[in-house]
Design a protein around this motif. Structure first.
Motif, PDB file in Angstrom:
ATOM      1  N   ASP A 101       6.323  19.757   7.811  1.00 20.86           N
ATOM      2  CA  ASP A 101       5.231  18.786   7.845  1.00 20.86           C
ATOM      3  C   ASP A 101       3.907  19.547   7.858  1.00 20.86           C
ATOM      4  OD1 ASP A 101       7.042  16.671   8.052  1.00 20.86           O
ATOM      5  OD2 ASP A 101       6.992  16.703  10.241  1.00 20.86           O
ATOM      6  N   CYS A 102       2.985  19.162   6.993  1.00 24.83           N
ATOM      7  CA  CYS A 102       1.658  19.784   6.953  1.00 24.83           C
ATOM      8  C   CYS A 102       0.934  19.479   8.258  1.00 24.83           C
ATOM      9  CB  CYS A 102       0.866  19.252   5.765  1.00 24.83           C
ATOM     10  SG  CYS A 102      -0.825  19.890   5.667  1.00 24.83           S
ATOM     11  N   GLU A 103       0.389  20.514   8.885  1.00 25.87           N
ATOM     12  CA  GLU A 103      -0.332  20.329  10.137  1.00 25.87           C
ATOM     13  C   GLU A 103      -1.652  19.595   9.959  1.00 25.87           C
ATOM     14  OE1 GLU A 103      -0.726  24.206  11.947  1.00 25.87           O
ATOM     15  OE2 GLU A 103       1.164  23.940  13.018  1.00 25.87           O
ATOM     16  N   SER A 104      -2.150  19.532   8.736  1.00 25.64           N
ATOM     17  CA  SER A 104      -3.432  18.876   8.498  1.00 25.64           C
ATOM     18  C   SER A 104      -3.260  17.408   8.113  1.00 25.64           C
ATOM     19  CB  SER A 104      -4.205  19.621   7.410  1.00 25.64           C
ATOM     20  OG  SER A 104      -5.460  19.022   7.178  1.00 25.64           O
ATOM     21  N   CYS A 105      -2.459  17.141   7.092  1.00 24.54           N
ATOM     22  CA  CYS A 105      -2.351  15.770   6.588  1.00 24.54           C
ATOM     23  C   CYS A 105      -1.042  15.083   6.961  1.00 24.54           C
ATOM     24  CB  CYS A 105      -2.537  15.748   5.068  1.00 24.54           C
ATOM     25  SG  CYS A 105      -1.163  16.497   4.151  1.00 24.54           S
ATOM     26  N   GLY A 106      -0.058  15.847   7.439  1.00 28.36           N
ATOM     27  CA  GLY A 106       1.221  15.267   7.834  1.00 28.36           C
ATOM     28  C   GLY A 106       2.210  15.076   6.701  1.00 28.36           C
ATOM     29  N   GLN A 107       1.784  15.325   5.475  1.00 27.29           N
ATOM     30  CA  GLN A 107       2.677  15.197   4.319  1.00 27.29           C
ATOM     31  C   GLN A 107       3.599  16.425   4.252  1.00 27.29           C
ATOM     32  OE1 GLN A 107       2.861  12.449   2.255  1.00 27.29           O
ATOM     33  NE2 GLN A 107       1.532  11.647   3.883  1.00 27.29           N
ATOM     34  N   PRO A 108       4.710  16.317   3.520  1.00 25.03           N
ATOM     35  CA  PRO A 108       5.606  17.469   3.386  1.00 25.03           C
ATOM     36  C   PRO A 108       4.914  18.659   2.712  1.00 25.03           C
ATOM     37  CG  PRO A 108       6.718  15.463   2.690  1.00 25.03           C
ATOM     38  CD  PRO A 108       5.266  15.117   2.871  1.00 25.03           C
ATOM     39  N   ILE A 109       5.168  19.846   3.239  1.00 22.87           N
ATOM     40  CA  ILE A 109       4.615  21.086   2.681  1.00 22.87           C
ATOM     41  C   ILE A 109       5.296  21.396   1.353  1.00 22.87           C
ATOM     42  CG2 ILE A 109       4.518  23.594   2.999  1.00 22.87           C
ATOM     43  CD1 ILE A 109       4.155  23.026   6.015  1.00 22.87           C
ATOM     44  N   GLY A 110       6.565  21.166   1.303  1.00 22.26           N
ATOM     45  CA  GLY A 110       7.350  21.468   0.112  1.00 22.26           C
ATOM     46  C   GLY A 110       8.394  22.523   0.412  1.00 22.26           C
ATOM     47  N   LYS A 111       9.598  22.188   0.092  1.00 25.28           N
ATOM     48  CA  LYS A 111      10.733  23.072   0.358  1.00 25.28           C
ATOM     49  C   LYS A 111      10.588  24.412  -0.362  1.00 25.28           C
ATOM     50  CE  LYS A 111      15.724  22.914  -0.321  1.00 25.28           C
ATOM     51  NZ  LYS A 111      16.797  22.020  -0.803  1.00 25.28           N
ATOM     52  N   MET A 112      10.192  24.389  -1.624  1.00 28.61           N
ATOM     53  CA  MET A 112      10.058  25.630  -2.390  1.00 28.61           C
ATOM     54  C   MET A 112       8.965  26.524  -1.796  1.00 28.61           C
ATOM     55  SD  MET A 112      12.353  25.740  -4.760  1.00 28.61           S
ATOM     56  CE  MET A 112      13.465  24.994  -3.601  1.00 28.61           C
ATOM     57  N   ARG A 113       7.869  25.925  -1.367  1.00 28.42           N
ATOM     58  CA  ARG A 113       6.782  26.693  -0.743  1.00 28.42           C
ATOM     59  C   ARG A 113       7.272  27.339   0.550  1.00 28.42           C
ATOM     60  NH1 ARG A 113       1.548  27.833   0.125  1.00 28.42           N
ATOM     61  NH2 ARG A 113       0.480  27.167   2.017  1.00 28.42           N
ATOM     62  N   LEU A 114       8.030  26.587   1.338  1.00 27.06           N
ATOM     63  CA  LEU A 114       8.535  27.124   2.602  1.00 27.06           C
ATOM     64  C   LEU A 114       9.598  28.192   2.390  1.00 27.06           C
ATOM     65  CD1 LEU A 114       8.591  23.857   4.684  1.00 27.06           C
ATOM     66  CD2 LEU A 114       7.209  25.897   5.142  1.00 27.06           C
ATOM     67  N   MET A 115      10.376  28.054   1.349  1.00 22.63           N
ATOM     68  CA  MET A 115      11.382  29.084   1.084  1.00 22.63           C
ATOM     69  C   MET A 115      10.706  30.374   0.620  1.00 22.63           C
ATOM     70  SD  MET A 115      14.585  26.921  -0.374  1.00 22.63           S
ATOM     71  CE  MET A 115      15.840  28.127  -0.006  1.00 22.63           C
ATOM     72  N   ALA A 116       9.569  30.246  -0.068  1.00 17.81           N
ATOM     73  CA  ALA A 116       8.823  31.425  -0.508  1.00 17.81           C
ATOM     74  C   ALA A 116       7.989  32.006   0.631  1.00 17.81           C
ATOM     75  CB  ALA A 116       7.908  31.055  -1.676  1.00 17.81           C
ATOM     76  N   PHE A 117       7.424  31.150   1.460  1.00 20.05           N
ATOM     77  CA  PHE A 117       6.579  31.583   2.578  1.00 20.05           C
ATOM     78  C   PHE A 117       6.931  30.734   3.799  1.00 20.05           C
ATOM     79  CE2 PHE A 117       2.499  31.610   4.965  1.00 20.05           C
ATOM     80  CZ  PHE A 117       2.481  32.956   5.259  1.00 20.05           C
TER      81      PHE A 117
END
Length: 133
Positions: A101-117
Motif C-alpha cells: 500500500d502506498c504510504e501517500s495515497c493508499g493505492q497499491p504500489i505494484g507487485k512488479m515494483r516491489l519485487m524489483a525494489f
C-alpha cells in the motif's frame, strides 16, 4: 492460493505464498548484510578516528587524505543505516499486512515494483511527485 492478501495493481496477479516468502527472505538477507556492513564501517571509522587523532608528523596532504577517508566512511555508514531502517520498515509492513500500500495515497504500489525494489513505500506516481519537489 495466498494466505495473506497483499495489495496489487489492477491487472496484476495476486501475490503467491512463494513470491511473498521470496521477498521476505530477500529483506531478511539484506537486513543481516547491512548489519554486518554497519559493524564493519563502525570499526573502520573508529580506527580512522583513533589513528587520525595523532596527526604529529603528517603533512597537509596526509591530513586531507585521512579527513576525506573519514568523511567517506561516515557517509557510507549513514547510507547503510538508512537502508537498514527502510528494510526493517518493509519487514514490519509485510508482517502487518500493509505491504504494497502506498504510504501517500493508499493505492497499491505494484507487485512488479516491489519485487524489483522491496523497500518501496510509494507508488510510482507519488514517488515522481516527491522527486519533483
Amino acid at each position: 492460493m495466498p494466505t495473506e492478501k497483499l495489495a496489487v495493481r489492477e491487472g496484476e496477479e495476486p501475490w503467491t505464498d512463494a513470491e511473498r516468502d521470496e521477498v521476505r527472505a530477500e529483506l531478511h538477507n539484506d537486513l543481516e548484510r547491512l548489519r554486518r556492513e554497519l559493524d564493519l564501517s563502525a570499526q573502520e571509522l573508529q580506527d580512522l578516528l583513533r589513528d587520525g587523532a595523532d596527526g604529529a608528523g603528517r603533512d597537509q596532504a596526509d591530513e586531507g587524505s585521512v579527513a576525506l577517508e573519514r568523511d567517506s566512511e561516515m557517509s557510507l555508514a549513514a547510507n547503510q543505516r538508512m537502508l537498514l531502517v527502510q528494510t526493517e520498515k518493509a519487514l514490519e509492513r509485510l508482517g502487518s499486512g500493509v505491504y504494497g500500500d502506498c504510504e501517500s495515497c493508499g493505492q497499491p504500489i505494484g507487485k512488479m515494483r516491489l519485487m524489483a525494489f522491496p523497500r518501496a513505500t510509494l507508488c510510482v506516481t507519488c514517488k515522481q511527485r516527491e522527486e519533483r519537489r
